[in-house]
Write a protein that holds these residues in place. Sequence first.
Motif, PDB file in Angstrom:
ATOM      1  N   LYS A  34       0.879  -1.172   0.000  1.00  0.00           N
ATOM      2  CA  LYS A  34       0.000   0.000   0.000  1.00  0.00           C
ATOM      3  C   LYS A  34       0.917   1.222   0.000  1.00  0.00           C
ATOM      4  N   MET A  35       0.950   1.934  -1.120  1.00  0.00           N
ATOM      5  CA  MET A  35       1.897   3.038  -1.241  1.00  0.00           C
ATOM      6  C   MET A  35       1.229   4.400  -1.433  1.00  0.00           C
ATOM      7  N   TRP A  72       3.551   0.700   3.146  1.00  0.00           N
ATOM      8  CA  TRP A  72       4.867   1.307   2.891  1.00  0.00           C
ATOM      9  C   TRP A  72       4.725   2.706   2.303  1.00  0.00           C
ATOM     10  N   GLU A  73       3.644   3.367   2.655  1.00  0.00           N
ATOM     11  CA  GLU A  73       3.398   4.694   2.092  1.00  0.00           C
ATOM     12  C   GLU A  73       4.516   5.676   2.449  1.00  0.00           C
ATOM     13  N   GLU A  74       4.989   5.642   3.689  1.00  0.00           N
ATOM     14  CA  GLU A  74       6.051   6.561   4.105  1.00  0.00           C
ATOM     15  C   GLU A  74       7.379   6.210   3.446  1.00  0.00           C
ATOM     16  N   LYS A  78       9.411   8.747   0.925  1.00  0.00           N
ATOM     17  CA  LYS A  78      10.798   9.162   1.169  1.00  0.00           C
ATOM     18  C   LYS A  78      11.723   8.727   0.035  1.00  0.00           C
ATOM     19  N   LYS A  79      11.587   7.476  -0.402  1.00  0.00           N
ATOM     20  CA  LYS A  79      12.527   6.914  -1.365  1.00  0.00           C
ATOM     21  C   LYS A  79      12.237   7.300  -2.810  1.00  0.00           C
ATOM     22  N   VAL A  80      10.974   7.522  -3.128  1.00  0.00           N
ATOM     23  CA  VAL A  80      10.609   7.742  -4.532  1.00  0.00           C
ATOM     24  C   VAL A  80      10.091   9.159  -4.791  1.00  0.00           C
ATOM     25  N   ILE A  81       9.054   9.558  -4.074  1.00  0.00           N
ATOM     26  CA  ILE A  81       8.460  10.870  -4.357  1.00  0.00           C
ATOM     27  C   ILE A  81       9.429  12.001  -4.035  1.00  0.00           C
ATOM     28  N   VAL A 104      12.209   0.071  -3.334  1.00  0.00           N
ATOM     29  CA  VAL A 104      10.932  -0.286  -2.704  1.00  0.00           C
ATOM     30  C   VAL A 104      10.408  -1.633  -3.196  1.00  0.00           C
ATOM     31  N   LYS A 105       9.742  -1.639  -4.363  1.00  0.00           N
ATOM     32  CA  LYS A 105       8.850  -2.756  -4.651  1.00  0.00           C
ATOM     33  C   LYS A 105       9.500  -4.009  -5.218  1.00  0.00           C
ATOM     34  N   THR A 106      10.771  -3.980  -5.535  1.00  0.00           N
ATOM     35  CA  THR A 106      11.438  -5.214  -5.953  1.00  0.00           C
ATOM     36  C   THR A 106      12.635  -5.493  -5.055  1.00  0.00           C
ATOM     37  N   GLY A 107      13.603  -4.596  -5.034  1.00  0.00           N
ATOM     38  CA  GLY A 107      14.812  -4.817  -4.239  1.00  0.00           C
ATOM     39  C   GLY A 107      14.549  -4.878  -2.745  1.00  0.00           C
ATOM     40  N   LEU A 108      13.950  -3.830  -2.191  1.00  0.00           N
ATOM     41  CA  LEU A 108      13.675  -3.807  -0.748  1.00  0.00           C
ATOM     42  C   LEU A 108      12.670  -4.879  -0.369  1.00  0.00           C
TER      43      LEU A 108
END
Length: 353
Positions: A34-35, A72-74, A78-81, A104-108
């Motif tokens: 949930k982002m 993982w919205e926060e 932080k990481k993308v937006i 975020v969605k693959t590596g992390l």
Amino acid sequence: MKKVAVAMSGGVDSSVSALLLKEKGYDVIGVTLKMTSVACDTDIQVCCSPEDVKDAKRVATYLGIEHYILDWEEIFKKKVIEYFVREYKKGKTPNPCAVCNREVKTGLLAKYVRDILGVDYLATGHYLGIDSIYGHKVIKRGKDKNKDQSYFMALLEKESLNYLLFPLENMTKEDTRKIAEDFNIPVAKKSESFEICFTAGKTPGEYLQETGLLKNKTGDIVLKDGTKVGIHKGLSNYTIGQRRGLGIAWKEPLYVIDKNPEKNILVVGKKEELFTDYVDTEELNLFVPEDILEKLDISVQGRYRQKPVNIQKIEKKEKGYRFYFKSPQQKFASGQVLAIYSDDKLLGGGIIL
């Protein structure tokens, strides 16, 4: 029995991936990120919306697999937006999807499901595969070249490749859609998403202006010699190579050839002024040792769906690398990803300077 977490986006591709792995006997669980809390118009097909989370839950229930929703919205903010906004403030054209895949969605997520959920692999619905060069794992373009998303994986950490599965490697989108319909998967007829997930269908310039994250300031449009030819609407609305939407009446077509954020100037010129013999990058993120690049015929992509450009040589600079083209090419946009290939194998990439 190997345990696999499938990154379920609520779309057809990840849903069929979960089905195929379950059919093969894997112990499958679904994980959905949930982002954003912002609901999107159903006519605007973007990913990672609250509606997508609900769709992923429905599919997991239908398949009879355990399902986790991670807020993982926060992390995403932080990481993308914040990265996205920061780069536009510098006058660059960032690639949030490539950064999201790494951070975020693959590596992390691959690290998370291994360390916290105790699974062996993370599977995604990308049309990709895992291959090797000189014993080193790399990403390979999948069978469906129209759905190739390898470009967005160029910044993944090398370690991630040991824990990724791509069930759709040898399939086309048509194959996937048919399987979804044959098995009556709830999202079988769902449309695809195309836009940057967090802009809700808006252009980057519109999104930045409407959210107040970056205030667009008008400024001069000039030729290379400084001749003023117009007024721009804010540098975030333009990218290198752009011709349409400049609002300039001139004796010949003009293209964006540079942006100067310090002076808030947009530089335009004739088409031939767009061409260059090389492209520079920051430090490289590679899946193979650097010296292996010298043994291979290398090509690069400076944007998604660009035809690969053949490279003559690579030169290590004081800061980063310089890739010399075999023939002059249109300039690549600063801030975008330079993905490095050998035939259909992705070797890594870097951020364009």
